[in-house]
Enzyme design. Structure first.
Site, PDB file in Angstrom:
ATOM      1  CE1 TYR A  71       3.290   9.343  10.314  1.00 47.19           C
ATOM      2  CE2 TYR A  71       5.131   9.764  11.755  1.00 47.19           C
ATOM      3  CZ  TYR A  71       4.676   9.054  10.691  1.00 47.19           C
ATOM      4  OH  TYR A  71       5.571   8.515  10.110  1.00 47.19           O
ATOM      5  CB  THR A  96      -1.015  -0.042   1.322  1.00 47.78           C
ATOM      6  OG1 THR A  96      -0.366   0.412   2.596  1.00 47.78           O
ATOM      7  CG2 THR A  96      -1.569  -1.288   1.366  1.00 47.78           C
ATOM      8  CB  SER A 152       5.563   8.681  -3.757  1.00 50.30           C
ATOM      9  OG  SER A 152       4.937   8.462  -2.540  1.00 50.30           O
TER      10      SER A 152
HETATM   11  N1  LIG Z   1       9.669   9.416   5.448  1.00 58.13           N
HETATM   12  C1  LIG Z   1       9.984   9.097   6.752  1.00 58.13           C
HETATM   13  O1  LIG Z   1      11.070   9.559   7.322  1.00 58.13           O
HETATM   14  C2  LIG Z   1       9.326   7.895   7.437  1.00 58.13           C
HETATM   15  C3  LIG Z   1       8.132   7.450   6.995  1.00 58.13           C
HETATM   16  N2  LIG Z   1       7.750   6.430   7.539  1.00 58.13           N
HETATM   17  C4  LIG Z   1       6.432   5.961   7.312  1.00 58.13           C
HETATM   18  O2  LIG Z   1       6.521   5.347   5.952  1.00 58.13           O
HETATM   19  C5  LIG Z   1       5.386   5.175   5.298  1.00 58.13           C
HETATM   20  C6  LIG Z   1       5.536   5.864   3.824  1.00 58.13           C
HETATM   21  O3  LIG Z   1       5.756   7.120   3.995  1.00 58.13           O
HETATM   22  P1  LIG Z   1       6.685   8.070   2.870  1.00 58.13           P
HETATM   23  O4  LIG Z   1       7.066   7.097   2.009  1.00 58.13           O
HETATM   24  O5  LIG Z   1       7.524   8.526   3.881  1.00 58.13           O
HETATM   25  O6  LIG Z   1       5.683   9.226   2.459  1.00 58.13           O
HETATM   26  P2  LIG Z   1       5.164   9.426   1.221  1.00 58.13           P
HETATM   27  O7  LIG Z   1       4.191  10.728   1.405  1.00 58.13           O
HETATM   28  O8  LIG Z   1       6.233   9.806   0.050  1.00 58.13           O
HETATM   29  O9  LIG Z   1       4.387   8.216   0.822  1.00 58.13           O
HETATM   30  C7  LIG Z   1       3.056   7.688   1.464  1.00 58.13           C
HETATM   31  C8  LIG Z   1       2.229   6.785   0.530  1.00 58.13           C
HETATM   32  O10 LIG Z   1       1.043   6.391   1.165  1.00 58.13           O
HETATM   33  C9  LIG Z   1      -0.098   6.798   0.082  1.00 58.13           C
HETATM   34  N3  LIG Z   1      -1.290   7.210   0.855  1.00 58.13           N
HETATM   35  C10 LIG Z   1      -1.368   8.255   1.847  1.00 58.13           C
HETATM   36  N4  LIG Z   1      -2.606   8.345   2.067  1.00 58.13           N
HETATM   37  C11 LIG Z   1      -3.333   7.084   1.477  1.00 58.13           C
HETATM   38  C12 LIG Z   1      -4.624   6.604   1.496  1.00 58.13           C
HETATM   39  N5  LIG Z   1      -5.652   7.138   2.210  1.00 58.13           N
HETATM   40  N6  LIG Z   1      -4.877   5.646   0.907  1.00 58.13           N
HETATM   41  C13 LIG Z   1      -3.818   5.005  -0.086  1.00 58.13           C
HETATM   42  N7  LIG Z   1      -2.607   5.432  -0.030  1.00 58.13           N
HETATM   43  C14 LIG Z   1      -2.489   6.531   0.676  1.00 58.13           C
HETATM   44  C15 LIG Z   1       0.530   8.059  -0.703  1.00 58.13           C
HETATM   45  O11 LIG Z   1      -0.304   8.080  -1.713  1.00 58.13           O
HETATM   46  P3  LIG Z   1      -0.460   9.589  -2.595  1.00 58.13           P
HETATM   47  O12 LIG Z   1       0.549   9.549  -3.388  1.00 58.13           O
HETATM   48  O13 LIG Z   1      -1.711   9.348  -3.279  1.00 58.13           O
HETATM   49  O14 LIG Z   1      -0.681  10.667  -1.535  1.00 58.13           O
HETATM   50  C16 LIG Z   1       2.039   7.433  -0.786  1.00 58.13           C
HETATM   51  O15 LIG Z   1       1.907   6.732  -1.760  1.00 58.13           O
HETATM   52  C17 LIG Z   1       4.136   5.871   5.800  1.00 58.13           C
HETATM   53  O16 LIG Z   1       3.373   5.171   6.653  1.00 58.13           O
HETATM   54  C18 LIG Z   1       5.035   6.680   7.090  1.00 58.13           C
HETATM   55  O17 LIG Z   1       4.512   7.055   8.318  1.00 58.13           O
HETATM   56  C19 LIG Z   1       8.011   6.087   8.715  1.00 58.13           C
HETATM   57  C20 LIG Z   1       9.256   6.552   9.399  1.00 58.13           C
HETATM   58  C21 LIG Z   1       9.943   7.551   8.703  1.00 58.13           C
HETATM   59  C1  LIG Z   2      16.262  23.518  12.438  1.00 56.41           C
HETATM   60  C2  LIG Z   2      15.085  22.869  12.908  1.00 56.41           C
HETATM   61  C3  LIG Z   2      14.034  23.376  12.445  1.00 56.41           C
HETATM   62  C4  LIG Z   2      15.473  21.239  12.586  1.00 56.41           C
HETATM   63  C5  LIG Z   2      13.996  20.418  13.052  1.00 56.41           C
HETATM   64  C6  LIG Z   2      14.296  19.030  12.678  1.00 56.41           C
HETATM   65  C7  LIG Z   2      13.011  18.474  12.725  1.00 56.41           C
HETATM   66  C8  LIG Z   2      12.108  18.980  11.816  1.00 56.41           C
HETATM   67  C9  LIG Z   2      13.355  16.941  12.438  1.00 56.41           C
HETATM   68  C10 LIG Z   2      14.432  16.183  13.590  1.00 56.41           C
HETATM   69  C11 LIG Z   2      13.803  14.799  13.480  1.00 56.41           C
HETATM   70  C12 LIG Z   2      12.959  14.546  12.366  1.00 56.41           C
HETATM   71  C13 LIG Z   2      12.155  13.232  12.413  1.00 56.41           C
HETATM   72  C14 LIG Z   2      10.989  13.188  11.727  1.00 56.41           C
HETATM   73  C15 LIG Z   2      10.358  14.463  11.199  1.00 56.41           C
HETATM   74  C16 LIG Z   2      11.247  15.624  11.211  1.00 56.41           C
HETATM   75  C17 LIG Z   2      12.386  15.842  12.282  1.00 56.41           C
HETATM   76  C18 LIG Z   2      11.350  16.074  13.573  1.00 56.41           C
HETATM   77  C19 LIG Z   2      10.062  12.053  11.579  1.00 56.41           C
HETATM   78  C20 LIG Z   2       8.925  12.113  12.737  1.00 56.41           C
HETATM   79  C21 LIG Z   2       9.466  12.028  10.286  1.00 56.41           C
HETATM   80  C22 LIG Z   2       8.371  10.745  10.262  1.00 56.41           C
HETATM   81  C23 LIG Z   2       8.776   9.639  11.024  1.00 56.41           C
HETATM   82  O1  LIG Z   2       7.958   8.738  10.911  1.00 56.41           O
HETATM   83  C24 LIG Z   2       9.799   9.501  11.768  1.00 56.41           C
HETATM   84  C25 LIG Z   2      10.845  10.766  11.659  1.00 56.41           C
HETATM   85  C26 LIG Z   2      11.892  10.817  12.938  1.00 56.41           C
HETATM   86  C27 LIG Z   2      12.923  12.044  12.833  1.00 56.41           C
END
Ligand SMILES: NC(=O)C1=CN([C@@H]2O[C@H](COP(=O)(O)OP(=O)(O)OC[C@H]3O[C@@H](n4cnc5c(N)ncnc54)[C@H](OP(=O)(O)O)[C@@H]3O)[C@@H](O)[C@H]2O)C=CC1
Ligand SMILES: CC(C)CCC[C@@H](C)[C@H]1CC[C@H]2C3=C(CC[C@]12C)[C@@]1(C)CCC(=O)C[C@@H]1CC3
Length: 317
Positions: free
Chosen positions: A199, A14, A18
């Site tokens: 979240y 799912t 992206s």
């Molecule tokens: N990026 C990070 O630092 C971290 C991310 N994660 C988790 O990883 C997962 C992927 O996120 P990430 O790749 O970062 O973010 P993106 O926003 O790049 O990807 C999220 C994906 O989920 C899809 N999505 C969101 N809502 C829905 C919905 N209602 N139905 C179907 N698809 C949906 C989006 O589709 P669309 O393009 O249509 O919006 C997209 O494909 C998430 O669960 C996030 O919480 C965990 C830790 C760290």
């Molecule tokens: C100069 C400042 C404004 C810098 C702020 C840094 C923060 C925005 C980031 C530090 C750790 C990051 C983090 C995430 C988002 C951005 C920070 C809070 C996540 C919460 C994003 C989504 C996740 O699932 C985990 C990430 C952990 C670390």
């Protein structure tokens, strides 16, 4: 007798169009390009683009698309029905789609955290730094809970007969987060209607749910695990700060990390080495989750109750 096509593993991801979901699909195909890979996305145009990108690097791969909005129960039920018609099995279910709507950085918490002993932890997990504005879905659920947890739970429940087959084992993998925090979650408000850390709460909920799923389904060959991708530059993180800002602060974050390293915290009798080897790659280490099994079971029962309520409601409509 099973045809060789029926013996191919079916993998559903799912949020595959992206970020982490798309990168995961690419990786899966590079490990085994003989799978049936199904990209489950809400936006079919973005899904098509993702499919085309994957086919560029893996021409000939078997990649299907499935329309599903995991935040909508109707859409999840329809998608599950479609899947059951298409496939006879499901081997890997990656529950990855996730949202963090309207994120805001709490700058007071940031400044306080910066000069505290929790600075590194704060930079690694974002603990206490982020707030979100949640909304209510058409089903009357909190959007973050519906998308990150409940929609996926219903999908899994619907696909149960495929996931629990006597002749093979199936794996469910949740995208959790280092931001998952016990104190952000409450069993009495598991949808997080009250607070501003929906979240964090939803990711803690997936951790709990995974534990409960193992307790309930392992005997039937279904195994659940959570992965925690750390901090990855995706649409989700670009929603918190724009890309140019990340380019600016990432080197600073690295410096903070370096200066905060305490030489005495290193174990002289330990070797610090990369887990990557030619004998199979293992980039991760297990971290014990901050939860107990009773809470996991209590949450699971609440989800079952909510499921019953919504199924009755769907029948009445
Ligand atoms: N990026 C990070 O630092 C971290 C991310 N994660 C988790 O990883 C997962 C992927 O996120 P990430 O790749 O970062 O973010 P993106 O926003 O790049 O990807 C999220 C994906 O989920 C899809 N999505 C969101 N809502 C829905 C919905 N209602 N139905 C179907 N698809 C949906 C989006 O589709 P669309 O393009 O249509 O919006 C997209 O494909 C998430 O669960 C996030 O919480 C965990 C830790 C760290
Ligand atoms: C100069 C400042 C404004 C810098 C702020 C840094 C923060 C925005 C980031 C530090 C750790 C990051 C983090 C995430 C988002 C951005 C920070 C809070 C996540 C919460 C994003 C989504 C996740 O699932 C985990 C990430 C952990 C670390």
């Amino acid at each position: 007798m099973m045809s060789s096509d029926n013996m191919k593993k079916v993998v559903l991801v799912t949020g595959a169009n992206s970020g982490i979901g798309l990168a995961l699909c690419k990786r899966l195909l590079s490990v085994d390009d003989q799978i049936h890979l199904c990209l489950a996305c809400r936006n079919m145009q973005r899904a098509e683009t993702a499919r085309a990108a994957l086919l560029c690097s893996h021409p000939g791969a078997d990649i299907a698309l499935l329309k599903v909005d995991v935040g909508s129960l109707k859409s999840v039920l329809e998608a599950a029905k479609e899947l059951k018609q298409r496939y006879r099995r499901l081997d890997y279910l990656y529950l990855n789609a996730g949202i963090m709507p309207n994120p805001r950085i709490d700058f007071n918490a940031f400044i306080n955290g910066l000069f505290s002993r929790k600075a590194i932890h704060m930079f690694a997990t974002g603990e206490g730094l982020l707030t979100q504005e949640d909304q209510v879905t058409e089903d009357g659920l909190q959007n973050v809970f519906a998308t990150n947890v409940f929609g996926h739970f219903i999908l899994l429940r619907e696909l149960e007969p495929f996931l629990c087959q006597s002749e093979k084992e199936s794996l469910v993998i949740w995208s959790s987060s280092s931001n998952a925090r016990r104190s952000a979650f409450s069993l009495t408000d598991y949808q997080h209607t009250q607070g501003k850390e929906s979240y964090s709460s939803s990711k803690y909920a997936t951790d709990l749910l995974s534990v409960a799923l193992n307790n309930h389904y392992n005997k039937q060959g279904l195994y659940s695990s959570v992965v925690c991708p750390g901090l990855v530059m995706t649409h989700l993180t670009y929603g918190i700060l724009p890309p140019f800002f990340w380019t600016l602060i990432l080197p600073i974050m690295l410096l903070v990390w370096l200066f905060k390293q305490k030489p005495e915290s290193l174990d002289p009798l330990a070797k610090y080495y990369s887990c990557t080897s030619g004998l199979g790659s293992n980039y991760v280490k297990p971290v014990k989750m901050d939860l107990d099994e009773e809470a996991a079971e209590a949450f699971y029962q609440k989800l079952l109750d909510l499921e019953t309520k919504y199924r009755c409601w769907q029948n009445v409509k």
